[in-house]
Design a protein around this motif. Structure first.
Motif, mmCIF file in Angstrom:
data_model
loop_
_atom_site.group_PDB
_atom_site.id
_atom_site.type_symbol
_atom_site.label_atom_id
_atom_site.label_comp_id
_atom_site.label_asym_id
_atom_site.label_seq_id
_atom_site.Cartn_x
_atom_site.Cartn_y
_atom_site.Cartn_z
ATOM 1 N N LEU A 126 1.001 -1.197 -0.073
ATOM 2 C CA LEU A 126 -0.141 -0.051 0.033
ATOM 3 C C LEU A 126 0.868 1.265 0.014
ATOM 4 O O LEU A 126 1.566 1.557 1.125
ATOM 5 C CB LEU A 126 -0.912 0.016 1.315
ATOM 6 N N PRO A 127 0.769 1.990 -1.104
ATOM 7 C CA PRO A 127 1.997 3.207 -1.317
ATOM 8 C C PRO A 127 1.694 4.115 -0.098
ATOM 9 O O PRO A 127 0.264 4.307 0.128
ATOM 10 C CB PRO A 127 1.582 3.534 -2.714
ATOM 11 N N ASP A 152 -7.433 -12.340 14.983
ATOM 12 C CA ASP A 152 -7.774 -12.449 16.425
ATOM 13 C C ASP A 152 -7.830 -13.905 16.679
ATOM 14 O O ASP A 152 -7.684 -14.740 15.668
ATOM 15 C CB ASP A 152 -9.212 -11.764 16.702
ATOM 16 N N PRO A 153 -7.968 -14.483 17.860
ATOM 17 C CA PRO A 153 -8.201 -15.882 18.066
ATOM 18 C C PRO A 153 -9.234 -16.506 17.388
ATOM 19 O O PRO A 153 -8.995 -18.118 17.349
ATOM 20 C CB PRO A 153 -8.545 -15.922 19.608
ATOM 21 N N PHE A 154 -10.027 -16.268 16.641
ATOM 22 C CA PHE A 154 -10.927 -16.761 15.922
ATOM 23 C C PHE A 154 -11.020 -16.764 14.491
ATOM 24 O O PHE A 154 -11.689 -17.176 13.679
ATOM 25 C CB PHE A 154 -12.423 -16.404 16.318
ATOM 26 N N GLY A 155 -9.885 -16.349 14.042
ATOM 27 C CA GLY A 155 -9.437 -16.070 12.584
ATOM 28 C C GLY A 155 -10.136 -14.767 11.765
ATOM 29 O O GLY A 155 -9.760 -14.532 10.724
ATOM 30 N N ASN A 156 -10.427 -13.672 12.662
ATOM 31 C CA ASN A 156 -10.879 -12.565 11.795
ATOM 32 C C ASN A 156 -9.675 -11.770 11.741
ATOM 33 O O ASN A 156 -8.608 -11.560 12.414
ATOM 34 C CB ASN A 156 -11.887 -11.689 13.010
ATOM 35 N N ARG A 157 -9.612 -11.485 10.294
ATOM 36 C CA ARG A 157 -8.471 -10.537 9.810
ATOM 37 C C ARG A 157 -8.573 -9.174 10.287
ATOM 38 O O ARG A 157 -9.550 -8.637 10.108
ATOM 39 C CB ARG A 157 -8.471 -10.855 8.300
ATOM 40 N N LEU A 158 -7.292 -8.709 10.684
ATOM 41 C CA LEU A 158 -7.270 -7.202 10.930
ATOM 42 C C LEU A 158 -6.109 -6.463 10.330
ATOM 43 O O LEU A 158 -4.882 -7.292 10.515
ATOM 44 C CB LEU A 158 -7.160 -7.201 12.768
ATOM 45 N N GLU A 159 -6.373 -5.487 9.822
ATOM 46 C CA GLU A 159 -5.131 -4.735 9.111
ATOM 47 C C GLU A 159 -4.845 -3.658 10.237
ATOM 48 O O GLU A 159 -5.897 -2.731 10.502
ATOM 49 C CB GLU A 159 -5.829 -4.383 7.716
ATOM 50 N N PHE A 160 -3.566 -3.356 10.319
ATOM 51 C CA PHE A 160 -3.143 -2.342 11.126
ATOM 52 C C PHE A 160 -2.389 -1.539 10.295
ATOM 53 O O PHE A 160 -1.279 -1.864 9.458
ATOM 54 C CB PHE A 160 -2.303 -2.879 12.173
ATOM 55 N N LEU A 161 -2.410 -0.144 10.259
ATOM 56 C CA LEU A 161 -1.764 0.592 9.198
ATOM 57 C C LEU A 161 -1.451 2.013 9.704
ATOM 58 O O LEU A 161 -2.381 2.590 10.631
ATOM 59 C CB LEU A 161 -2.175 0.706 7.882
ATOM 60 N N GLU A 162 -0.226 2.743 9.249
ATOM 61 C CA GLU A 162 0.092 4.010 9.534
ATOM 62 C C GLU A 162 0.570 4.692 8.423
ATOM 63 O O GLU A 162 1.425 3.966 7.681
ATOM 64 C CB GLU A 162 1.372 3.899 10.721
ATOM 65 N N PRO A 163 0.342 5.923 8.174
ATOM 66 C CA PRO A 163 0.872 6.713 7.071
ATOM 67 C C PRO A 163 2.269 6.770 7.108
ATOM 68 O O PRO A 163 2.825 6.982 8.326
ATOM 69 C CB PRO A 163 0.303 7.976 7.080
ATOM 70 N N ASP A 164 3.109 6.696 6.102
ATOM 71 C CA ASP A 164 4.518 6.764 6.024
ATOM 72 C C ASP A 164 5.065 7.964 5.399
ATOM 73 O O ASP A 164 4.850 8.373 4.477
ATOM 74 C CB ASP A 164 5.085 5.470 5.178
ATOM 75 N N PRO A 165 5.558 8.863 6.308
ATOM 76 C CA PRO A 165 5.784 10.112 6.019
ATOM 77 C C PRO A 165 7.029 10.213 5.206
ATOM 78 O O PRO A 165 7.218 11.386 4.319
ATOM 79 C CB PRO A 165 6.320 10.750 7.388
ATOM 80 N N SER A 166 7.764 9.057 4.844
ATOM 81 C CA SER A 166 8.990 9.327 4.014
ATOM 82 C C SER A 166 8.745 9.225 2.406
ATOM 83 O O SER A 166 7.795 8.800 1.992
ATOM 84 C CB SER A 166 9.982 7.998 4.196
#
Length: 121
Positions: free
Chosen positions: A97-98, A107-121
């Motif tokens: 993801l540009p 999670d323990p039951f297979g729910n997919r979670l995406e964690f993201l942070e803008p990259d300032p570089s």
């Protein structure tokens, strides 16, 4: 006109509340939110952090979605990923993801979670 996203609903199997509290509370660091009594009787848990809310309801015959997921914005993504790994969660980094740094976890039951942070570089 849509003004904001209020919450994301995920599902989990009946009787999973203790594992949900351990993961979303202890591992992710979210705060459990009180459910209205009529909804609390149905099971599940609600969690919040900042403006983000995740509602996890119980579902008979539960099966996690393979592709669908919430995208959760974090600050200090490297330290946050380390926190999850230290608490036993799997972290899978993805650089596709540009303009962002991101990883996935389940999670323990297979729910997919995406964690993201803008990259300032």
């Amino acid at each position: 006109m849509i003004s904001a996203l209020d919450h994301v609903q995920l599902a989990a199997p009946p009787g999973s509340e203790d594992a949900l509290r351990a993961f979303y509370g202890d591992v992710l660091g979210m705060t459990e939110l009180p459910k209205p009594p009529v909804l609390a009787a149905r099971g599940g848990c609600w969690f919040g952090s900042g403006a983000a809310q995740l509602h996890i309801g119980v579902e008979e015959g539960f099966r996690p979605a393979r592709k669908a997921h919430p995208g959760i914005r974090v600050v200090g993504i490297t330290a946050y990923a380390r926190r999850l790994e230290e608490r036993g969660a799997t972290v899978v980094w993805d650089g596709d993801l540009p303009g962002h740094r991101r990883f996935y976890s389940d999670d323990p039951f297979g729910n997919r979670l995406e964690f993201l942070e803008p990259d300032p570089s």
